[in-house]
Design a protein around this motif. Sequence first.
Motif, short mmCIF file in Angstrom:
data_model
loop_
_atom_site.label_atom_id
_atom_site.label_comp_id
_atom_site.label_asym_id
_atom_site.label_seq_id
_atom_site.Cartn_x
_atom_site.Cartn_y
_atom_site.Cartn_z
N GLY A 274 0.79 -1.23 0.00
CA GLY A 274 0.00 0.00 0.00
C GLY A 274 0.82 1.28 0.00
O GLY A 274 0.27 2.35 -0.28
N SER A 275 2.11 1.20 0.32
CA SER A 275 2.94 2.41 0.32
C SER A 275 3.32 2.85 -1.09
O SER A 275 3.75 3.99 -1.28
CB SER A 275 4.22 2.17 1.13
OG SER A 275 5.00 1.13 0.53
N LEU A 276 3.18 1.96 -2.07
CA LEU A 276 3.63 2.28 -3.43
C LEU A 276 2.77 3.38 -4.05
O LEU A 276 1.55 3.27 -4.14
CB LEU A 276 3.58 1.04 -4.31
CG LEU A 276 4.67 -0.01 -4.08
CD1 LEU A 276 4.42 -1.24 -4.94
CD2 LEU A 276 6.05 0.58 -4.36
N GLU A 277 3.42 4.43 -4.48
CA GLU A 277 2.76 5.51 -5.22
C GLU A 277 2.85 5.26 -6.72
O GLU A 277 1.93 5.60 -7.47
CB GLU A 277 3.40 6.85 -4.87
CG GLU A 277 3.26 7.23 -3.40
CD GLU A 277 4.06 8.47 -3.04
OE1 GLU A 277 4.60 9.11 -3.98
OE2 GLU A 277 4.16 8.79 -1.85
N TYR A 278 3.98 4.72 -7.17
CA TYR A 278 4.20 4.46 -8.59
C TYR A 278 4.86 3.10 -8.78
O TYR A 278 5.78 2.74 -8.02
CB TYR A 278 5.12 5.51 -9.20
CG TYR A 278 4.43 6.73 -9.76
CD1 TYR A 278 3.93 6.75 -11.06
CD2 TYR A 278 4.29 7.88 -8.99
CE1 TYR A 278 3.32 7.88 -11.58
CE2 TYR A 278 3.68 9.02 -9.49
CZ TYR A 278 3.19 9.01 -10.79
OH TYR A 278 2.58 10.14 -11.30
N ILE A 279 4.42 2.37 -9.78
CA ILE A 279 5.17 1.23 -10.32
C ILE A 279 5.58 1.64 -11.73
O ILE A 279 4.74 1.94 -12.58
CB ILE A 279 4.32 -0.05 -10.34
CG1 ILE A 279 3.91 -0.44 -8.92
CG2 ILE A 279 5.11 -1.19 -10.99
CD1 ILE A 279 3.01 -1.67 -8.86
N LEU A 280 6.87 1.66 -11.95
CA LEU A 280 7.44 2.17 -13.19
C LEU A 280 8.22 1.07 -13.89
O LEU A 280 8.77 0.17 -13.24
CB LEU A 280 8.39 3.34 -12.87
CG LEU A 280 7.83 4.42 -11.94
CD1 LEU A 280 8.94 5.21 -11.28
CD2 LEU A 280 6.90 5.35 -12.71
N TRP A 281 8.27 1.14 -15.19
CA TRP A 281 9.07 0.16 -15.93
C TRP A 281 9.74 0.85 -17.11
O TRP A 281 9.33 1.91 -17.58
CB TRP A 281 8.20 -1.01 -16.40
CG TRP A 281 7.14 -0.66 -17.39
CD1 TRP A 281 7.21 -0.72 -18.75
CD2 TRP A 281 5.83 -0.15 -17.09
NE1 TRP A 281 6.04 -0.30 -19.31
CE2 TRP A 281 5.17 0.06 -18.32
CE3 TRP A 281 5.16 0.13 -15.90
CZ2 TRP A 281 3.88 0.55 -18.39
CZ3 TRP A 281 3.87 0.62 -15.98
CH2 TRP A 281 3.24 0.82 -17.21
N GLY A 282 10.81 0.22 -17.57
CA GLY A 282 11.55 0.73 -18.71
C GLY A 282 12.30 -0.40 -19.37
O GLY A 282 12.35 -1.52 -18.87
N GLY A 283 12.90 -0.10 -20.52
CA GLY A 283 13.70 -1.09 -21.23
C GLY A 283 12.92 -1.96 -22.19
O GLY A 283 13.49 -2.56 -23.10
N ALA A 284 11.62 -2.07 -22.00
CA ALA A 284 10.76 -2.88 -22.88
C ALA A 284 9.31 -2.56 -22.55
O ALA A 284 9.01 -1.96 -21.50
CB ALA A 284 11.04 -4.37 -22.69
N ALA A 285 8.42 -2.96 -23.44
CA ALA A 285 6.99 -2.76 -23.19
C ALA A 285 6.47 -3.79 -22.21
O ALA A 285 6.99 -4.91 -22.12
CB ALA A 285 6.22 -2.85 -24.50
N ALA A 286 5.46 -3.42 -21.44
CA ALA A 286 4.83 -4.33 -20.48
C ALA A 286 3.54 -4.87 -21.07
O ALA A 286 2.70 -4.10 -21.56
CB ALA A 286 4.54 -3.61 -19.16
N PRO A 287 3.32 -6.19 -21.04
CA PRO A 287 2.09 -6.77 -21.58
C PRO A 287 0.85 -6.25 -20.85
O PRO A 287 0.90 -5.95 -19.65
CB PRO A 287 2.27 -8.27 -21.35
CG PRO A 287 3.74 -8.47 -21.20
CD PRO A 287 4.25 -7.21 -20.57
N ARG A 288 -0.25 -6.14 -21.57
CA ARG A 288 -1.50 -5.64 -21.00
C ARG A 288 -1.94 -6.48 -19.79
O ARG A 288 -2.38 -5.94 -18.77
CB ARG A 288 -2.59 -5.64 -22.08
CG ARG A 288 -4.02 -5.37 -21.59
CD ARG A 288 -4.19 -3.99 -21.02
NE ARG A 288 -5.51 -3.80 -20.42
CZ ARG A 288 -6.54 -3.21 -21.04
NH1 ARG A 288 -6.39 -2.76 -22.27
NH2 ARG A 288 -7.70 -3.08 -20.44
#
Length: 516
Positions: A274-288
């Motif tokens: 619950g503390s997470l404000e953002y989940i971020l990703w990079g380097g490739a696309a994330a599947p739906r």
Amino acid sequence: MSPPRLPRITDYVEHWAAHRPAGEALIGENGRWTYERLRDDVDRCAAALLAAGVRRGDRVAVLGHPQPECFVLFLAAASVGAVWVGLNPKYTTAELAHVVADSEPALLFGMLGPDDPAQRALSPGRARVVIHRSSSYEEFIEAARPDDRLLAARREVRPLDPAAMIYTSGSTGRPKGALVPHWGLAHCGVVQAGRWYGEAPRKLCDLPLNHIGGLGDISTSILVAGGTVVYLPRFDPAGTLRMVERERLTHLYCIPTQLLAMVATPEWRDCDLGSLEYILWGGAAAPRSLLETLSRTGARLATSYSLTESTGSVTYTDPGDSLDVLSWSVGRVDPHYEVVLRAQDGAPGGASAGAPGKDSAPGKAGELLVRGDFITRGYFRDPEATRAAIDADGWLHTGDLAVEEPGGHIRLVGRLKEMFKSGGYNVYPREIEAALEEHPAVALAAVVGVPDERWGEVGHAFVVPRAPVTEAELREHARSRLANYKVPKVFRLEGELPKLAVGKVDKVKLRLLAAS
């Protein structure tokens, strides 16, 4: 409050030590660093480097896992004008030998245990190895005392001086050392802080510090924001989630393959995220399908576009973007940056190799170009490669092909060198991969082009399933979404895909597998 724009990335150490001395800066296996302690350690480490003979422009190489001590060494070296070179413990013996020989460091820090295979394989060349284990880090800085020499050395450091030399992955040849400037890390950190961070961001770093993700997108951007970096020496899906709960992390920045591993653990259900404000990703696309799972945490989801040579992200998705958009878009161009899509044959939408032409029309593919004083200063001792990457007008040629969709969203469609022609048509692997990842049984897909006598080239698809699926089902799924010339001629079901040291899919190895 937005962080100030300071000229050098190392200036933020003193800034936050003055404004938040008791605030947590770094957390690792060996302790917790406040900003006051960080400043003191960086000063002592920098003084020790000067005493060891390090001077402006010298390289200081570090072999170590993500940990506070390695980041302190980076800040200390950069603060006196040295160029930090990270060595990934996942490097092969040949890769280690190449980077050390190419960078010619004045000092080489081996921060792994003496029994570690990478440490044993390390050949220092002409460099002097000064640390053989993390515990001797304190010994190195203990006797050093900052003096006038330290102040004098720091006055000589300019904003456009390189702070780090980050070696490219080498997927298209021998790795080259991209020189990342102080100002680039500082400027891109300020932009990223304005996009993603609040007053006290707490962000995990389990990515290697020799990579722009671990060094720039996480460590220096959080330093700019005055937040806290929590280091894990290596990626552990369950351990990461337990760390989120224990340290009340606000930000996760991962490669999609890491996120896929996390959501498959029992901890994904059991840990308090619950503390997470953002989940971020990079380097490739994330599947739906992955995004749907991540969205149930209540955290905002976001991605951006960057590469080593651009120093930081130049496009960002927006908080209101739908999951559908997030599954294919790297966002819109941030107004702080100059970015264009350039057709390669002079006509909108062209993507053939050659001199850059005019800007691509909306909806047509073009190479993504970036310009500004924040980008790489070039490749170390390689003027030919530098000229090939940065043209006479200052444009960095990323090699990434992209399309601007309605609303300004950028869709990556592949690498310039990954694009292949089938029956005279341009085929972009990322488009096919995205279509395959829409299948509920597909966790990950990678497509490469291979020579074909009839069509010139055809696609081979490597698919990691999350549930039972047949090649025939995948082919029919692709046919319902893609033109016939885009449908891969071969589908291969794999338990996992080969990865580069930074976690990205190794398409060079996939091409070799396809050819065999």
